[in-house]
Design a protein around this motif. Structure first.
Motif, short mmCIF file in Angstrom:
data_model
loop_
_atom_site.label_atom_id
_atom_site.label_comp_id
_atom_site.label_asym_id
_atom_site.label_seq_id
_atom_site.Cartn_x
_atom_site.Cartn_y
_atom_site.Cartn_z
N ALA A 1 -49.95 50.92 -6.16
CA ALA A 1 -50.09 50.36 -4.50
C ALA A 1 -51.12 49.31 -4.41
N GLU B 1 -51.01 55.49 -6.58
CA GLU B 1 -52.12 54.73 -5.72
C GLU B 1 -52.61 53.42 -6.33
N HIS C 1 -57.66 43.85 -1.81
CA HIS C 1 -58.44 44.99 -2.63
C HIS C 1 -59.63 44.20 -3.37
N ALA D 1 -57.86 50.54 -10.57
CA ALA D 1 -56.29 50.77 -10.76
C ALA D 1 -55.79 50.36 -12.14
N GLU E 1 -49.82 60.81 -8.31
CA GLU E 1 -50.24 60.41 -7.34
C GLU E 1 -51.34 59.29 -7.42
N ARG E 2 -52.11 59.58 -8.75
CA ARG E 2 -53.13 58.39 -9.14
C ARG E 2 -52.25 57.22 -9.54
#
Length: 79
Positions: A20, A17, A28, A36, A13-14
């Motif tokens: 993304a 993210e 961002h 990230a 999941e990390r």
């Protein structure tokens, strides 16, 4: 979901993210981009992915220095 299921899903999941955020980097904050990049540098699946994240982190950090210098110049009344 049990604790074991949560801990095994966390890295995927990390990573998703982080990918993304970098896929839409223009929308961002630098802080989020740095986070990230850090995730991908440490946990990216391939050497290419980790190296690309490292290069982007260098660019973001360099931009930060330019932005800081511009703010300091503006405070001193320089164009």
């Amino acid at each position: 979901m049990s604790g074991a299921d949560q801990s095994s899903a966390w890295p995927a999941e990390r990573l998703a993210e982080a990918r993304a955020v970098l896929a839409d980097v223009a929308h961002h904050s630098d802080h989020l981009i740095r986070l990230a990049c850090d995730v991908l540098i440490r946990h990216g699946e391939t050497a290419d992915e980790r190296e690309a994240a490292q290069r982007l982190l260098v660019v973001v950090d360099a931009r930060r220095s330019v932005q800081r210098a511009q703010r300091e110049d503006a405070r001193r009344g320089r164009p």
